[in-house]
Design a protein around this motif. Structure first.
Motif, PDB file in Angstrom:
ATOM      1  N   HIS A 152       0.844  -1.205   0.000  1.00 49.88           N
ATOM      2  CA  HIS A 152       0.000   0.000   0.000  1.00 49.88           C
ATOM      3  C   HIS A 152       0.881   1.258   0.000  1.00 49.88           C
ATOM      4  N   ASN A 153       0.204   2.381  -0.240  1.00 49.76           N
ATOM      5  CA  ASN A 153       0.813   3.716  -0.091  1.00 49.76           C
ATOM      6  C   ASN A 153       1.973   3.983  -1.036  1.00 49.76           C
ATOM      7  N   LEU A 154       1.915   3.431  -2.235  1.00 51.60           N
ATOM      8  CA  LEU A 154       2.953   3.743  -3.225  1.00 51.60           C
ATOM      9  C   LEU A 154       2.383   4.740  -4.237  1.00 51.60           C
ATOM     10  N   ARG A 155       3.216   5.686  -4.638  1.00 52.10           N
ATOM     11  CA  ARG A 155       2.911   6.507  -5.817  1.00 52.10           C
ATOM     12  C   ARG A 155       4.029   6.195  -6.796  1.00 52.10           C
ATOM     13  N   ILE A 156       3.713   5.431  -7.821  1.00 48.31           N
ATOM     14  CA  ILE A 156       4.766   4.851  -8.659  1.00 48.31           C
ATOM     15  C   ILE A 156       5.050   5.792  -9.834  1.00 48.31           C
TER      16      ILE A 156
END
Ligand code: 5RP
Length: 218
Positions: free
Chosen positions: A171-175
């Motif tokens: 969770h909580n990734l901005r790729i």
């Protein structure tokens, strides 16, 4: 139209890409529509290569042949769904846990047609937790490395992949750089596959929307 009806529309659009031979078949509710439609034209194909036990079961229930990829060589067409796609057709996949076999078949196919409802198109990948398939003994080690990379890994409990491994949903990734992140995660000891499909993205994305099929090609 319901989300399921939009998935059906995308699957119908993908059927037009079927031109005989052996078809690579993905996994998930959108692909289930594709399999149902493929059953109507099964006489026009030699058979399939399947990405999961679930899809194999559905294909066989229609009397559609399922081959081992080792016996087929390269495939002309692979059809599969996605959990997210950006406009470059980099994908997050693996919501159904079939990411490893999906990535193998995508890599072995000349054309990868991705089917989804319109809600799957995003500007930046990562809102959907990124699945990572991991060898069971490496679960905690890999989870710590994923935290260092800025994610929040959550063990998908009571779930074992078709390959006997476990899944961490990150969770909580901005790729921002999907190919770079795919390589970095692939390099962690104990990781089998990441659900990021950027090094081998889709070639065509068919989105079912209220106003019809939206076709995206990079
Ligand atoms: C399974 C997948 C699926 O393609 C993805 O989860 C999309 O599923 P659905 O078509 O049910 O929305 O990657 O591992």
């Amino acid at each position: 139209m319901s989300q399921d009806q939009l998935k059906r529309k995308a699957a119908e659009a993908a059927i037009r890409y079927v031109d005989g031979g052996i078809i690579g078949v993905g996994t998930g509710s959108t692909v289930n529509h594709f399999i149902d439609l493929l059953a109507d034209i099964k006489g026009r194909i030699e058979g399939t290569v399947s990405s999961s036990e679930a899809s194999t079961k559905r294909l066989k229930s229609y009397g559609i042949a399922v081959f081992d990829l080792n016996a087929t060589g390269e495939l002309d067409l692979y059809v599969d769904g996605a959990d997210e796609s950006n406009s470059q057709l980099h994908l997050i996949k693996g919501g159904g846990g079939a990411l490893t076999r999906e990535k193998i078949i995508a890599g072995a196919s000349r054309k990868f047609v991705c089917i989804a409802d319109g809600s799957k198109l995003v500007d930046i990948l990562g809102e959907f937790p990124l699945p990572v398939e991991v060898i069971p003994m490496a679960r905690s080690h890999v989870a710590r490395q994923l935290v260092k990379m800025g994610g929040t890994p959550v063990w998908r409990e009571n779930f074992v992949t078709d390959n006997g491994n476990v899944i961490l949903d990150v969770h909580n990734l901005r790729i921002m750089e999907p190919a770079k992140m795919e390589q970095a995660i692939n390099n962690l000891a104990g990781v089998v596959t990441t659900g990021l499909f950027a090094l081998r993205p889709a070639d065509v994305l068919l989105l079912g929307t209220e106003s019809g099929i939206k076709t995206i090609e990079p």
